[in-house]
Enzyme design. Sequence first.
Site, PDB file in Angstrom:
ATOM      1  N   ARG A   1       0.824  -1.210   0.000  1.00 53.04           N
ATOM      2  CA  ARG A   1       0.000   0.000   0.000  1.00 53.04           C
ATOM      3  C   ARG A   1       0.860   1.264   0.000  1.00 53.04           C
ATOM      4  O   ARG A   1       0.562   2.229   0.682  1.00 53.04           O
ATOM      5  CB  ARG A   1      -0.919   0.014   1.223  1.00 53.04           C
ATOM      6  CG  ARG A   1      -1.901  -1.138   1.243  1.00 53.04           C
ATOM      7  CD  ARG A   1      -2.799  -1.076   2.430  1.00 53.04           C
ATOM      8  NE  ARG A   1      -1.974  -1.051   3.648  1.00 53.04           N
ATOM      9  CZ  ARG A   1      -2.449  -0.972   4.871  1.00 53.04           C
ATOM     10  NH1 ARG A   1      -3.731  -0.901   5.083  1.00 53.04           N
ATOM     11  NH2 ARG A   1      -1.638  -0.967   5.907  1.00 53.04           N
ATOM     12  N   CYS A   2       1.885   1.266  -0.789  1.00 58.21           N
ATOM     13  CA  CYS A   2       2.841   2.369  -0.845  1.00 58.21           C
ATOM     14  C   CYS A   2       2.709   3.069  -2.195  1.00 58.21           C
ATOM     15  O   CYS A   2       2.315   2.451  -3.184  1.00 58.21           O
ATOM     16  CB  CYS A   2       4.258   1.804  -0.674  1.00 58.21           C
ATOM     17  SG  CYS A   2       5.593   3.002  -0.827  1.00 58.21           S
TER      18      CYS A   2
END
Length: 175
Positions: free
Chosen positions: A49-50
């Site tokens: 989730r970057c």
Amino acid sequence: MLGTPLAAHAADCAALFDTQVRKLHSKDNLDLCALTRNQPTLVINTASRCGYTGQFKGLESLHQRYKDEGLVIIGFPSDDFRQELDDEAETAKVCYINYGVTFPMAATSKVKGDGAHSVFKALAEGSEAPGWNFNKYLVSADGQSIRHFPASAKPLGGALEEAIKAALQTPISGQ
């Protein structure tokens, strides 16, 4: 094994890779020594989730482009920067299904601080600890050198790819 984390032992395995890690979302292990022996190796700390998660596409392209020349790529998902999913099955889905990753991925691991995986402890000693997700570490085939590339370094068409090309052309010490 010799005293420094980057020294190679008799099996031609860089000491930092003389370990096994559990594969992502699996009970099976990766023997990093066997996987990396005499091969330049790119190690990346990843997160699902970057803002840099899209780099998986470029990393997979690097893998496809250079694997037959000897490049090994290993991803280490980590929640040290609070951007990894809590469920390894979901992390595996992001890597394998969403981005088509075929290079080896380790189970979720710590990559900084006292609890860091031994590979990342050695990488930090030889260069620097990751400051964010998607730091890239290019370890020479003989394990004697580590080049660090920040999260912002693009997998293709820049300094990282040029360093990989050079590493693939560098003969192994003592051979």
